[in-house]
Design a protein around this motif. Sequence first.
Motif, PDB file in Angstrom:
ATOM      1  N   LEU A 125       0.826  -1.215   0.000  1.00  0.00           N
ATOM      2  CA  LEU A 125       0.000   0.000   0.000  1.00  0.00           C
ATOM      3  C   LEU A 125       0.859   1.264   0.000  1.00  0.00           C
ATOM      4  CD1 LEU A 125      -2.745  -1.143   2.521  1.00  0.00           C
ATOM      5  CD2 LEU A 125      -3.046  -0.789   0.060  1.00  0.00           C
ATOM      6  N   VAL A 126       1.987   1.211   0.721  1.00  0.00           N
ATOM      7  CA  VAL A 126       2.920   2.345   0.720  1.00  0.00           C
ATOM      8  C   VAL A 126       3.507   2.497  -0.678  1.00  0.00           C
ATOM      9  CG1 VAL A 126       5.140   3.190   1.597  1.00  0.00           C
ATOM     10  CG2 VAL A 126       3.461   2.224   3.184  1.00  0.00           C
ATOM     11  N   LEU A 130      -0.983   4.639  -1.645  1.00  0.00           N
ATOM     12  CA  LEU A 130      -2.299   4.801  -1.021  1.00  0.00           C
ATOM     13  C   LEU A 130      -2.198   5.202   0.446  1.00  0.00           C
ATOM     14  CD1 LEU A 130      -3.983   1.740  -2.716  1.00  0.00           C
ATOM     15  CD2 LEU A 130      -4.570   4.130  -3.119  1.00  0.00           C
ATOM     16  N   ILE A 131      -1.117   4.785   1.096  1.00  0.00           N
ATOM     17  CA  ILE A 131      -0.858   5.210   2.468  1.00  0.00           C
ATOM     18  C   ILE A 131       0.601   5.638   2.569  1.00  0.00           C
ATOM     19  CG2 ILE A 131      -2.624   3.713   3.494  1.00  0.00           C
ATOM     20  CD1 ILE A 131      -0.376   1.873   4.427  1.00  0.00           C
ATOM     21  N   LYS A 132       0.926   6.345   3.649  1.00  0.00           N
ATOM     22  CA  LYS A 132       2.307   6.776   3.854  1.00  0.00           C
ATOM     23  C   LYS A 132       2.597   6.858   5.346  1.00  0.00           C
ATOM     24  CE  LYS A 132       1.209  11.690   3.896  1.00  0.00           C
ATOM     25  NZ  LYS A 132       1.409  12.995   3.327  1.00  0.00           N
ATOM     26  N   LEU A 145       3.782   6.023  12.183  1.00  0.00           N
ATOM     27  CA  LEU A 145       2.333   6.203  12.116  1.00  0.00           C
ATOM     28  C   LEU A 145       1.931   6.268  10.643  1.00  0.00           C
ATOM     29  CD1 LEU A 145       1.913   8.873  14.918  1.00  0.00           C
ATOM     30  CD2 LEU A 145       0.922   6.569  14.937  1.00  0.00           C
ATOM     31  N   TYR A 146       0.919   5.499  10.266  1.00  0.00           N
ATOM     32  CA  TYR A 146       0.469   5.461   8.877  1.00  0.00           C
ATOM     33  C   TYR A 146      -0.841   6.217   8.705  1.00  0.00           C
ATOM     34  CZ  TYR A 146       4.107   2.049   8.100  1.00  0.00           C
ATOM     35  OH  TYR A 146       5.326   1.428   8.011  1.00  0.00           O
TER      36      TYR A 146
END
Length: 197
Positions: A125-126, A130-132, A145-146
């Motif tokens: 996902l990173v 889509l998330i970081k 923390l995502y």
Amino acid sequence: MASKEANLEALLYAAGDNGLEEQNLIEMLEIDGETLDKVAENLQRKLTKNSDSGLQLIHIAHTYKLTTSPQTAKIIEKYFQKDLTKNLSQSALEILAIVAYRQPITRVEIDDIRGVNSSGALQTLVWRGLIKADGKKDAPGHPKLYVTTDYFLQYFNYHSLADLPLIEDFVDNDSNGEIDLFEAKGTADKQMQKEER
């Protein structure tokens, strides 16, 4: 021990589309600006000389990036037409839903909710943007923390996180026991508007 060129190549590969600013490279490689220019020039020459390399080094606005070379344009175009990046596994979707509703959240907290290790799907996902990671939790080990990204909103056609459907709307889930948290776009905004009246 790796050469400066190899280290520069590895750093730029890891940095992805964003590349790295000159100042960050100077600090990480522990060299001065003039040496960085020479190292980058050597790496670019190496990549250009190697007809089997599909990469090139570019320098734009004080930032170095490793990109695909123009000679590979057709295969890259084919890749994006296939759109292999659109399919997300069930575990990736579960993690994405958890991050979307509980952000900011650590990997360990995600694992606790799911009951299984989530590191592989989390990295996917990173990698897909889509998330970081956004800061670190003030706890032992200072875990990352995502949070979701702007691309997450674009990917699911949301204007803001307020567009996520309310969890309460899924109390009566379907006969299979499955719910799609990314289907009822806009529900949260409508609910918020009602509450404001």
